[in-house]
Write a protein that holds these residues in place. Structure first.
Motif, PDB file in Angstrom:
ATOM      1  N   ALA A 187      -0.245   8.434  -1.698  1.00  0.00           N
ATOM      2  CA  ALA A 187      -1.076   8.017  -2.609  1.00  0.00           C
ATOM      3  C   ALA A 187      -0.228   8.233  -3.992  1.00  0.00           C
ATOM      4  O   ALA A 187       0.630   9.347  -3.933  1.00  0.00           O
ATOM      5  CB  ALA A 187      -2.229   8.665  -2.851  1.00  0.00           C
TER       6      ALA A 187
ATOM      7  N   CYS B 243       0.961  -1.123   0.189  1.00  0.00           N
ATOM      8  CA  CYS B 243       0.282   0.039   0.201  1.00  0.00           C
ATOM      9  C   CYS B 243       0.904   1.395   0.100  1.00  0.00           C
ATOM     10  O   CYS B 243       2.040   1.246   0.729  1.00  0.00           O
ATOM     11  CB  CYS B 243      -0.744  -0.080   1.420  1.00  0.00           C
TER      12      CYS B 243
ATOM     13  N   HIS C 201      -5.880  -1.695   5.018  1.00  0.00           N
ATOM     14  CA  HIS C 201      -5.552  -0.771   3.884  1.00  0.00           C
ATOM     15  C   HIS C 201      -6.592   0.117   3.512  1.00  0.00           C
ATOM     16  O   HIS C 201      -6.656   1.197   3.218  1.00  0.00           O
ATOM     17  CB  HIS C 201      -5.291  -1.725   2.548  1.00  0.00           C
TER      18      HIS C 201
ATOM     19  N   SER D 148      -1.827   9.460   9.367  1.00  0.00           N
ATOM     20  CA  SER D 148      -0.851  10.373   8.634  1.00  0.00           C
ATOM     21  C   SER D 148       0.409   9.724   8.023  1.00  0.00           C
ATOM     22  O   SER D 148       0.743   8.885   8.271  1.00  0.00           O
ATOM     23  CB  SER D 148      -0.511  11.650   9.739  1.00  0.00           C
TER      24      SER D 148
ATOM     25  N   PRO E 174      -5.424   9.574  -0.932  1.00  0.00           N
ATOM     26  CA  PRO E 174      -5.138   9.624   0.506  1.00  0.00           C
ATOM     27  C   PRO E 174      -3.730  10.076   0.658  1.00  0.00           C
ATOM     28  O   PRO E 174      -2.723   9.441   0.214  1.00  0.00           O
ATOM     29  CB  PRO E 174      -5.184   8.298   0.976  1.00  0.00           C
ATOM     30  N   ARG E 175      -3.313  11.417   1.536  1.00  0.00           N
ATOM     31  CA  ARG E 175      -2.031  11.715   1.837  1.00  0.00           C
ATOM     32  C   ARG E 175      -1.337  12.174   0.551  1.00  0.00           C
ATOM     33  O   ARG E 175      -0.199  12.230   0.501  1.00  0.00           O
ATOM     34  CB  ARG E 175      -1.385  10.599   2.667  1.00  0.00           C
TER      35      ARG E 175
ATOM     36  N   ILE F  88      -6.745   2.998   6.311  1.00  0.00           N
ATOM     37  CA  ILE F  88      -5.682   3.795   6.375  1.00  0.00           C
ATOM     38  C   ILE F  88      -6.186   4.726   5.249  1.00  0.00           C
ATOM     39  O   ILE F  88      -5.782   6.088   5.279  1.00  0.00           O
ATOM     40  CB  ILE F  88      -4.397   3.345   6.052  1.00  0.00           C
ATOM     41  N   ASP F  89      -6.797   4.391   4.061  1.00  0.00           N
ATOM     42  CA  ASP F  89      -7.254   5.279   2.962  1.00  0.00           C
ATOM     43  C   ASP F  89      -8.583   6.152   3.386  1.00  0.00           C
ATOM     44  O   ASP F  89      -8.658   6.952   3.069  1.00  0.00           O
ATOM     45  CB  ASP F  89      -7.552   4.531   1.872  1.00  0.00           C
ATOM     46  N   ASP F  90      -9.496   5.156   4.034  1.00  0.00           N
ATOM     47  CA  ASP F  90     -10.691   5.877   4.498  1.00  0.00           C
ATOM     48  C   ASP F  90     -10.329   7.009   5.736  1.00  0.00           C
ATOM     49  O   ASP F  90     -11.100   7.812   5.598  1.00  0.00           O
ATOM     50  CB  ASP F  90     -11.929   4.802   4.748  1.00  0.00           C
ATOM     51  N   GLN F  91      -9.491   6.773   6.565  1.00  0.00           N
ATOM     52  CA  GLN F  91      -9.159   7.604   7.505  1.00  0.00           C
ATOM     53  C   GLN F  91      -7.928   7.826   7.450  1.00  0.00           C
ATOM     54  O   GLN F  91      -6.997   8.163   8.464  1.00  0.00           O
ATOM     55  CB  GLN F  91      -9.540   6.636   9.053  1.00  0.00           C
ATOM     56  N   TYR F  92      -7.588   8.898   6.472  1.00  0.00           N
ATOM     57  CA  TYR F  92      -6.541   9.219   6.096  1.00  0.00           C
ATOM     58  C   TYR F  92      -6.015  10.247   7.216  1.00  0.00           C
ATOM     59  O   TYR F  92      -4.631  10.490   7.235  1.00  0.00           O
ATOM     60  CB  TYR F  92      -6.172   9.707   4.649  1.00  0.00           C
TER      61      TYR F  92
END
Length: 316
Positions: free
Chosen positions: A38, A34, A69, A80, A44-45, A72-76
């Motif tokens: 991004a 991942c 995975h 951090s 994301p990020r 971390i992309d939904d709750q970016y």
């Protein structure tokens, strides 16, 4: 490198990400490499200051299960860049201290990963369908000079590697690719002439200035046979690439090219101006250590491949 240093485990939950094969099914990969930052700036990020090249490097990748995975992309905001880097470093430290980390194996794995990445970059695998398909198009094989030179250079480069011998299947697959590349380049260049400044094309050597129908017919047949062989060797080269992919997935990186898939190649245009796309692979008994038998035998065996354009009878 990423899978090895993470011991095939998620960096957050530490669950194993490769499920063993059963009696009826292959192994199952439930993890992914991942991006921390991004690959695109709107992901994301993605606004973190990294170049496009840096975004796909090991330093910007973290191994996670499918669940984490997505998290971390939904709750970016909660995950951090700094937090993910720390999670990755902490996990790899844990692997080294708690799992009896095999440094020799990791060193070898990183060598193979480096060779694989360089090989893919040198022959532009991500753009293979566009770079290689002109060989199969318009009845007059052509190839851009850069790709032809890359195929000639990669043969020498692969031959000169100091292979560790840890993954003989991968090494044999690369040898197979190298031998096919050698015969493709040699055969294509037999009747290749410059086409513009950027490419070579097969010369229509049957076009003769004198009136000689018999010679014209013989040269025409020879041209057709040569074109078919060049096309079949490009198909074989594409097969050999997919065979390298398969050996990498089986022995080193279970998720290798899980998103990109195999390489394919096109021929055409047909009478209706359409193109045919081919997915060519070694199948069944063809999947030996080195499926390519050499040029002389390939001329005979090629009609048993999944796709072929020409054929040649064995000499009696």
């Amino acid at each position: 490198m990423l899978w090895g240093r993470a011991a095939n485990r998620c960096a957050i939950c530490r669950n194993e990400l490769v499920m063993d094969a059963s009696e009826t099914d292959d192994e199952s990969v439930v993890g992914e490499a991942c991006h921390i930052v991004a690959s695109s700036q709107d992901g994301p990020r993605g606004d973190f200051p990294l170049t496009q090249e840096q975004r796909d490097k090991y330093a910007n990748l973290i191994l996670l299960c499918n669940v984490h995975h997505k998290q971390i992309d939904d709750q970016y905001l909660a995950f951090s860049v700094e937090r993910l880097v720390t999670l990755k470093r902490t996990h790899e430290d844990w692997v080294r201290s708690q799992l009896g980390f095999d440094t020799a194996k990791q060193r070898d794995d990183e060598f193979y990963a480096g060779v694989i990445d360089e090989w893919a970059l040198r022959i532009d695998l991500d753009n293979w369908i566009n770079r290689a398909s002109p060989i199969l198009c318009n009845g007059q094989p052509s190839i851009d000079k850069e790709l032809l030179q890359a195929l000639e250079d990669i043969r020498v480069w692969l031959l000169s590697r100091h292979w560790p011998g840890r993954y003989p299947t991968i090494e044999s697959a690369f040898v197979n690719f190298r031998l096919v590349a050698q015969d493709f380049c040699m055969t294509f260049k037999e009747h290749a002439v410059p086409r513009w400044e950027t490419s070579f094309q097969t010369e229509k050597f049957y076009k003769i200035p004198q009136w000689d129908p018999d010679l014209y017919r013989r040269l025409g047949n020879s041209f057709d046979s040569h074109v078919a062989l060049v096309c079949d060797l490009m198909l074989e080269l594409t097969r050999s690439i997919n065979y390298v992919f398969s050996s990498i997935r089986d022995g080193l990186i279970p998720s290798y090219r899980s998103e990109e898939g195999v390489v394919v190649i096109q021929s055409g245009p047909l009478m209706d101006l359409s193109y045919t796309t081919y997915r060519v692979e070694y199948r069944g008994a063809e999947r030996t250590a080195r499926p390519y038998p050499g040029l002389a035998q390939f001329k005979i065996d090629r009609e048993s491949r999944d796709v072929h354009f020409g054929e040649e009878r064995a000499e009696v």
